[in-house]
Design an enzyme around this catalytic site. Structure first.
Site, mmCIF file in Angstrom:
data_model
loop_
_atom_site.group_PDB
_atom_site.id
_atom_site.type_symbol
_atom_site.label_atom_id
_atom_site.label_comp_id
_atom_site.label_asym_id
_atom_site.label_seq_id
_atom_site.Cartn_x
_atom_site.Cartn_y
_atom_site.Cartn_z
ATOM 1 N N SER A 126 24.500 -23.919 -2.584
ATOM 2 C CA SER A 126 23.510 -24.496 -1.685
ATOM 3 C C SER A 126 23.551 -26.020 -1.754
ATOM 4 C CB SER A 126 22.133 -24.014 -2.148
ATOM 5 O OG SER A 126 21.114 -24.776 -1.558
ATOM 6 N N TYR A 150 15.469 -22.934 -9.097
ATOM 7 C CA TYR A 150 16.395 -22.249 -8.175
ATOM 8 C C TYR A 150 17.703 -23.044 -8.073
ATOM 9 C CZ TYR A 150 18.664 -21.186 -3.745
ATOM 10 O OH TYR A 150 19.609 -20.902 -2.781
ATOM 11 N N LYS A 154 21.909 -22.441 -9.305
ATOM 12 C CA LYS A 154 23.140 -22.615 -8.514
ATOM 13 C C LYS A 154 24.080 -23.593 -9.223
ATOM 14 C CE LYS A 154 22.047 -19.963 -5.050
ATOM 15 N NZ LYS A 154 22.733 -18.685 -4.879
HETATM 16 P P1 NAD Z 1 18.404 -12.773 0.995
HETATM 17 O O1 NAD Z 1 17.294 -12.718 0.017
HETATM 18 O O2 NAD Z 1 18.133 -12.383 2.390
HETATM 19 O O3 NAD Z 1 19.631 -11.880 0.458
HETATM 20 C C1 NAD Z 1 19.915 -11.758 -0.910
HETATM 21 C C2 NAD Z 1 20.228 -10.279 -1.180
HETATM 22 O O4 NAD Z 1 20.532 -10.127 -2.572
HETATM 23 C C3 NAD Z 1 19.057 -9.356 -0.868
HETATM 24 O O5 NAD Z 1 19.520 -8.262 -0.103
HETATM 25 C C4 NAD Z 1 18.583 -8.903 -2.253
HETATM 26 O O6 NAD Z 1 18.025 -7.607 -2.214
HETATM 27 C C5 NAD Z 1 19.873 -8.982 -3.061
HETATM 28 N N1 NAD Z 1 19.677 -9.189 -4.494
HETATM 29 C C6 NAD Z 1 18.943 -10.158 -5.117
HETATM 30 N N2 NAD Z 1 19.010 -10.002 -6.451
HETATM 31 C C7 NAD Z 1 19.811 -8.926 -6.689
HETATM 32 C C8 NAD Z 1 20.264 -8.271 -7.858
HETATM 33 N N3 NAD Z 1 19.859 -8.641 -9.075
HETATM 34 N N4 NAD Z 1 21.103 -7.220 -7.733
HETATM 35 C C9 NAD Z 1 21.503 -6.822 -6.512
HETATM 36 N N5 NAD Z 1 21.086 -7.376 -5.355
HETATM 37 C C10 NAD Z 1 20.246 -8.422 -5.453
HETATM 38 O O7 NAD Z 1 19.019 -14.248 0.925
HETATM 39 P P2 NAD Z 1 20.033 -14.978 1.904
HETATM 40 O O8 NAD Z 1 19.300 -15.987 2.682
HETATM 41 O O9 NAD Z 1 20.879 -13.979 2.601
HETATM 42 O O10 NAD Z 1 20.896 -15.773 0.828
HETATM 43 C C11 NAD Z 1 22.102 -15.241 0.305
HETATM 44 C C12 NAD Z 1 22.608 -16.195 -0.760
HETATM 45 O O11 NAD Z 1 22.791 -17.487 -0.195
HETATM 46 C C13 NAD Z 1 21.656 -16.381 -1.934
HETATM 47 O O12 NAD Z 1 22.412 -16.455 -3.125
HETATM 48 C C14 NAD Z 1 20.986 -17.696 -1.642
HETATM 49 O O13 NAD Z 1 20.563 -18.350 -2.815
HETATM 50 C C15 NAD Z 1 22.107 -18.462 -0.954
HETATM 51 N N6 NAD Z 1 21.600 -19.527 -0.058
HETATM 52 C C16 NAD Z 1 20.698 -19.206 0.914
HETATM 53 C C17 NAD Z 1 20.198 -20.231 1.736
HETATM 54 C C18 NAD Z 1 19.169 -19.923 2.795
HETATM 55 O O14 NAD Z 1 18.460 -20.847 3.208
HETATM 56 N N7 NAD Z 1 19.062 -18.699 3.278
HETATM 57 C C19 NAD Z 1 20.626 -21.553 1.560
HETATM 58 C C20 NAD Z 1 21.556 -21.825 0.567
HETATM 59 C C21 NAD Z 1 22.049 -20.792 -0.247
HETATM 60 N N1 UFG Z 2 8.969 -27.669 6.759
HETATM 61 C C1 UFG Z 2 7.756 -27.858 7.375
HETATM 62 N N2 UFG Z 2 6.910 -26.802 7.457
HETATM 63 C C2 UFG Z 2 7.210 -25.580 6.956
HETATM 64 C C3 UFG Z 2 8.469 -25.386 6.329
HETATM 65 C C4 UFG Z 2 9.323 -26.467 6.237
HETATM 66 O O1 UFG Z 2 7.440 -28.965 7.831
HETATM 67 O O2 UFG Z 2 6.382 -24.657 7.058
HETATM 68 C C5 UFG Z 2 9.904 -28.799 6.705
HETATM 69 C C6 UFG Z 2 10.291 -29.201 5.294
HETATM 70 O O3 UFG Z 2 9.349 -30.112 4.781
HETATM 71 C C7 UFG Z 2 11.677 -29.809 5.507
HETATM 72 C C8 UFG Z 2 12.256 -28.974 6.664
HETATM 73 O O4 UFG Z 2 11.120 -28.395 7.315
HETATM 74 O O5 UFG Z 2 11.569 -31.128 5.946
HETATM 75 C C9 UFG Z 2 13.171 -27.866 6.195
HETATM 76 O O6 UFG Z 2 12.509 -27.090 5.220
HETATM 77 P P1 UFG Z 2 13.056 -25.654 4.735
HETATM 78 O O7 UFG Z 2 12.093 -25.125 3.732
HETATM 79 O O8 UFG Z 2 13.357 -24.805 5.914
HETATM 80 O O9 UFG Z 2 14.454 -25.999 4.076
HETATM 81 P P2 UFG Z 2 14.827 -26.911 2.822
HETATM 82 O O10 UFG Z 2 15.781 -27.963 3.307
HETATM 83 O O11 UFG Z 2 13.641 -27.360 2.097
HETATM 84 O O12 UFG Z 2 15.585 -25.881 1.890
HETATM 85 C C10 UFG Z 2 16.462 -24.865 2.397
HETATM 86 C C11 UFG Z 2 16.374 -23.663 1.450
HETATM 87 C C12 UFG Z 2 16.930 -24.023 0.119
HETATM 88 C C13 UFG Z 2 18.326 -24.530 0.313
HETATM 89 C C14 UFG Z 2 18.337 -25.718 1.241
HETATM 90 C C15 UFG Z 2 19.705 -26.244 1.474
HETATM 91 O O13 UFG Z 2 15.019 -23.243 1.304
HETATM 92 O O14 UFG Z 2 16.965 -22.869 -0.687
HETATM 93 O O15 UFG Z 2 17.759 -25.342 2.485
HETATM 94 O O16 UFG Z 2 20.546 -25.219 1.810
HETATM 95 F F1 UFG Z 2 18.820 -24.900 -0.871
#
Ligand code: NAD
Ligand code: UFG
Length: 342
Positions: A126, A150, A154
């Site tokens: 991330s 979190y 990573k």
């Molecule tokens: P998500 O929560 O929708 O999907 C994660 C999946 O992993 C879920 O289906 C959950 O049930 C499964 N899981 C969690 N812990 C587990 C375990 N111990 N054993 C087996 N399964 C398990 O999340 P997502 O948005 O699809 O994110 C996928 C990956 O990408 C994550 O590692 C997350 O940290 C990373 N990521 C997500 C974002 C974002 O904003 N969505 C940004 C950066 C990185």
């Molecule tokens: N924001 C609002 N109101 C809300 C939610 C968010 O104003 O209800 C604003 C935040 O302050 C920020 C922007 O919208 O300025 C984006 O916020 P997000 O929470 O959607 O995303 P972040 O950039 O904070 O973080 C996300 C994921 C992290 C990941 C990161 C980079 O939550 O896990 O993107 O990939 F690491």
């Protein structure tokens, strides 16, 4: 020969989209998920979209014996590791749980892979690993400085491949660390998308729920940042573009000879930043809806701006984000409208 790809967390938001693309590209998919943040029904819809079937192993990555069984049952060519917990706030409340699930689970997975000589891995990292970067856009050489549990999970996981791939190791791993910026949007079918439990942490699901009337107004966290309109700026990337980066990274890893060491981090972002107010305005225009909002105090731990330099992924993987903001917001809304029906 068809290659079996193990997709941990394959039922989740990004994983489910990846499964569709993998099946469409002709891979055999084995999903491993414990459904702690997803539903098995998402996988039914994945198979419906792709018109192909996948294999499911309901299993927890913290359970080493169960992982060993999965690897002995299927001849896996590579692992795409999405499984993990991702709520920043929750990680501050329960850091040990996050380290156990994300770091402990990944170590288990790597050990299970090592046991059966599967050493090709794509890991979901991330942009959060960059912490509060000083210069924009952020490239992969920016020092890692995660600042919440979190993000730390990573960053710690990212360090492990460095050690596995150190000079002099007898085994060669092929590993891609993909650093996602802000994933957004949903599959164009409207059958799969992001479906957070409770109050959404992230901006887009919150906007969509306000537009749908499930919430009254959107809190805008701060309008006094040093940005164009004072609200936070992020690099939103369509989940389908994110997934295409995984397929290209997978191709790359499969091309590298098993005796060669490969370990590389790639930013996956569009290189463009949009403010919260721009997101609201564009969502309203594209979808012809209204999104009431209120300016609230800053959310702690937020950076003012963050967007990617994704030139390494372009040059080395041939990857580029193709979908623009309007498409992300239209697809988010399509999913929001359809998900109560599926
Ligand atoms: P998500 O929560 O929708 O999907 C994660 C999946 O992993 C879920 O289906 C959950 O049930 C499964 N899981 C969690 N812990 C587990 C375990 N111990 N054993 C087996 N399964 C398990 O999340 P997502 O948005 O699809 O994110 C996928 C990956 O990408 C994550 O590692 C997350 O940290 C990373 N990521 C997500 C974002 C974002 O904003 N969505 C940004 C950066 C990185
Ligand atoms: N924001 C609002 N109101 C809300 C939610 C968010 O104003 O209800 C604003 C935040 O302050 C920020 C922007 O919208 O300025 C984006 O916020 P997000 O929470 O959607 O995303 P972040 O950039 O904070 O973080 C996300 C994921 C992290 C990941 C990161 C980079 O939550 O896990 O993107 O990939 F690491």
């Amino acid at each position: 020969m068809t290659k079996n790809i193990l997709v941990t967390g394959g039922a989740g938001y990004i994983g489910s989209h990846a499964c569709v693309s993998l099946l469409q590209a002709g891979y055999q998919v084995v999903v491993l998920d414990n459904f702690c943040n997803s539903q098995p029904s998402a996988l039914e819809r994945v198979q419906q979209i792709a018109d192909k079937s996948l294999l499911l192993e309901q299993c927890d990555i913290r359970d080493r014996a169960a992982l060993d069984k999965v690897f002995s049952k299927h001849a896996i060519s590579a692992v795409i590791h999405f499984a993990g917990l991702k709520a920043v706030g929750e990680s501050c409340q329960q850091p040990l749980f996050y380290y156990e699930n994300n770091v402990g689970g990944t170590i288990n997975l790597l050990q299970a892979m090592q046991q059966v000589d599967v050493r090709r891995l794509i890991f979901s990292s991330s942009a959060t690993v960059y912490g509060f970067p000083e210069n924009m856009p952020v490239n992969e050489a920016t020092p890692l400085a995660a600042y919440n549990p979190y993000g730390q999970t990573k960053q710690v996981i990212e360090q492990i491949p460095g050690d596995l791939c150190a000079p002099g190791m007898t085994e060669s791993w092929q590993i891609a660390l993909l650093r996602y910026f802000n994933p957004a949007g949903a599959h164009e079918s409207g059958l799969i998308g992001e479906d957070p439990n409770g109050i959404p942490n992230n901006l887009l699901p919150y906007i969509a729920q306000v537009a749908a009337g499930h919430r009254e107004w959107l809190p805008v966290f701060g309008d006094d940042y040093a940005t164009l309109d004072g609200t936070g700026v992020r690099d939103y990337i369509h989940v389908q573009d994110l997934v295409s980066g995984h397929l290209l990274a997978l191709q790359k890893l499969l091309q590298v000879d098993a005796s060669e060491v490969f370990c590389r981090a790639y930013n996956l972002g569009t290189g463009k930043g949009y403010s919260v107010l721009e997101m609201i305005k564009t969502f309203e225009q594209v979808n012809n809806v209204s999104v009431p909002y209120r300016i609230m105090p800053r959310r702690s731990g937020d950076v003012a701006s963050c967007w990617a330099d994704a030139s390494r992924a372009r040059e080395e993987l041939g990857w580029e984000a193709k979908k623009d903001l309007r498409e992300m917001l239209a697809d988010s809304w399509h999913w929001q409208c359809k998900k109560t029906l599926v």
